[in-house]
Enzyme design. Structure first.
Site, mmCIF file in Angstrom:
data_model
loop_
_atom_site.group_PDB
_atom_site.id
_atom_site.type_symbol
_atom_site.label_atom_id
_atom_site.label_comp_id
_atom_site.label_asym_id
_atom_site.label_seq_id
_atom_site.Cartn_x
_atom_site.Cartn_y
_atom_site.Cartn_z
ATOM 1 N N GLY A 120 0.827 -1.215 0.000
ATOM 2 C CA GLY A 120 0.000 0.000 0.000
ATOM 3 C C GLY A 120 0.855 1.257 0.000
ATOM 4 O O GLY A 120 0.639 2.183 -0.807
ATOM 5 N N ASP A 143 4.706 -9.707 6.383
ATOM 6 C CA ASP A 143 3.958 -10.695 5.592
ATOM 7 C C ASP A 143 4.806 -11.329 4.484
ATOM 8 O O ASP A 143 4.438 -12.372 3.943
ATOM 9 C CB ASP A 143 2.730 -10.045 4.950
ATOM 10 N N MET A 185 -0.296 -13.919 11.604
ATOM 11 C CA MET A 185 -0.545 -12.873 10.600
ATOM 12 C C MET A 185 -0.053 -13.308 9.221
ATOM 13 O O MET A 185 0.392 -14.439 9.037
ATOM 14 C CB MET A 185 0.134 -11.576 11.028
ATOM 15 N N GLY A 186 -0.117 -12.404 8.269
ATOM 16 C CA GLY A 186 0.373 -12.695 6.921
ATOM 17 C C GLY A 186 -0.569 -12.253 5.815
ATOM 18 O O GLY A 186 -0.271 -12.426 4.641
HETATM 19 O O1 F6P Z 1 0.656 -6.175 6.943
HETATM 20 C C1 F6P Z 1 1.144 -6.409 8.216
HETATM 21 C C2 F6P Z 1 0.050 -6.837 9.148
HETATM 22 O O2 F6P Z 1 0.618 -7.121 10.412
HETATM 23 C C3 F6P Z 1 -0.796 -8.019 8.656
HETATM 24 O O3 F6P Z 1 -0.157 -9.248 8.832
HETATM 25 C C4 F6P Z 1 -2.046 -7.833 9.479
HETATM 26 O O4 F6P Z 1 -3.170 -8.387 8.828
HETATM 27 C C5 F6P Z 1 -2.181 -6.335 9.560
HETATM 28 O O5 F6P Z 1 -0.897 -5.793 9.330
HETATM 29 C C6 F6P Z 1 -2.694 -5.852 10.879
HETATM 30 O O6 F6P Z 1 -2.882 -4.485 10.805
HETATM 31 P P1 F6P Z 1 -3.134 -3.567 12.073
HETATM 32 O O7 F6P Z 1 -1.809 -3.319 12.732
HETATM 33 O O8 F6P Z 1 -3.714 -2.329 11.526
HETATM 34 O O9 F6P Z 1 -4.062 -4.293 12.989
#
Ligand code: F6P
Length: 364
Positions: A120, A143, A185-186
């Protein structure tokens, strides 16, 4: 005499261990060339509010490589091309404030921007490049799902933390004859789940690339039972789906955020296993533990190499690119070639084959 360059650097999207190491390398390498580096706080927020620009010197950054997080702050809801703004009537509207960012960038006399981020943030950086800002991107995300580079920094630390957590679950699961389901996560890629599941000795690894059949998962657990293994460890990537199902999400998250906040699949899998096998089952979500704390040695090294390489790219006037690891080299790849191309685990990858070869169930 020509004046030295004035570099801006920002960190965008979710934080990842290694961000500070990139910043340290950028500042140290720039300083050797007689250039100045300024940190833009909170993504592009600092360029919309010029109070949030900080001068970074060798004295202020020396030694920060070992620190987690980012000294600059970050955000995943600050896209200047689609900024969520609350108007005087209290209503939220989406506005394009990118011209203001470009104007301030020029007013402040910056020569170029080093944008450290995931898909992004790099897309935003590329859009600014198309608007005339000389940009060098640095690939960050736990990720590991960015194209053009064999690895992103932050991933190795996340996998290490998840592996340690799985290691710890074995003894409690064994003591209670329980099945423990760990959601990691991922996003839409299974790199963290696969690598930590393999390293941590999971019985079942479920990843987004392979929609799973819950019957197959339960069969595997019951077969283990017959062979005297009365406990089980299931690792599931947050973006994984049952066959024919959709990703589970906790909602859209805060205003201005572009992507869904994934989560819930671990709990779902645990309930189904308990219902179908009668086994005592628990689930846990590792969540942001995977992003916190000190980067591993590997992540520090990659981050330092990426930071130093970004400065070299600027010296070579090589813009609109992202630094990337293509072992043994760090090189530049055009941003347009990597944007929007999520790198998933290839179904013929050696790690997946290894998992199958050593008897791990992948849910298919
Ligand atoms: O992209 C990194 C990440 O940690 C993903 O693995 C996870 O889905 C997302 O960000 C979580 O985002 P946030 O910190 O906004 O909860």
């Amino acid at each position: 005499m020509t004046r030295g360059k004035k570099i801006a650097i920002n960190t965008g999207g979710g934080d990842a261990p290694g961000l500070n190491a990139v910043i340290e390398a950028v500042v140290m390498a720039s300083s050797k060339l007689g250039w100045e580096v300024y940190g833009i706080k909170n993504g592009y927020g600092g360029l919309l509010n010029t109070n949030e620009i900080v001068r970074l010197t060798p004295e202020t950054v020396r030694g920060i490589s070992s620190l987690g997080g980012t000294i600059l702050g970050t955000t995943n809801k600050g896209n200047p091309f689609q900024m969520s703004i609350t108007n005087l009537a209290g209503e939220t509207e989406i506005r394009d404030v990118s011209d203001k960012v470009v104007e301030n960038f020029k007013l402040l006399g910056f020569d170029c921007l080093i944008a450290v981020g995931g898909d992004g943030s790099l897309k935003i950086a590329y859009d600014f490049y198309k608007k005339g800002i000389p940009v060098v991107g640095v690939p960050k995300t736990i990720d590991n799902d960015l194209g053009g580079t064999v690895i992103t920094f932050g991933f190795d630390t996340a996998v290490s933390i998840a592996t340690e957590a799985i290691d710890r679950l074995h003894s409690t699961a064994r003591s209670h004859d329980r099945v423990m389901v760990v959601e990691v996560m991922g996003r839409h890629a299974g790199w963290i789940a696969l690598n930590s599941g393999l390293s941590g000795g999971a019985d079942v690894i479920l990843i987004p690339e392979i929609p799973f059949d819950i019957e197959k998962v339960c069969k595997h657990i019951m077969e283990n039972e017959l062979h005297g293994r009365h406990y089980g460890i299931v690792v599931v990537g947050e973006g994984t789906t049952p066959i024919g199902g959709v990703e589970m999400a906790r909602g859209k998250g805060e205003a201005g955020r572009q992507e869904l906040v994934l989560g819930g699949i671990g709990e779902y899998v645990a309930k189904e296993i308990s219902k179908r096998t009668g086994k005592d089952t628990r689930s846990l979500v590792l969540g942001h533990l995977q992003r916190g704390g000190s980067p591993t040695t590997f992540d520090r090294l990659v981050s330092l190499r990426f930071g130093a390489a970004a400065v070299r790219m600027i010296e070579e006037q090589n813009f609109g690119i992202m630094v990337a690891l293509d072992p043994p080299e760090v090189k530049g790849v055009p941003l347009e070639e990597v944007i929007g191309k999520i790198r998933k685990v290839p179904l013929d990858s050696d790690s997946l084959r290894t998992a199958r070869d050593i008897g791990i169930c992948l849910g298919d």
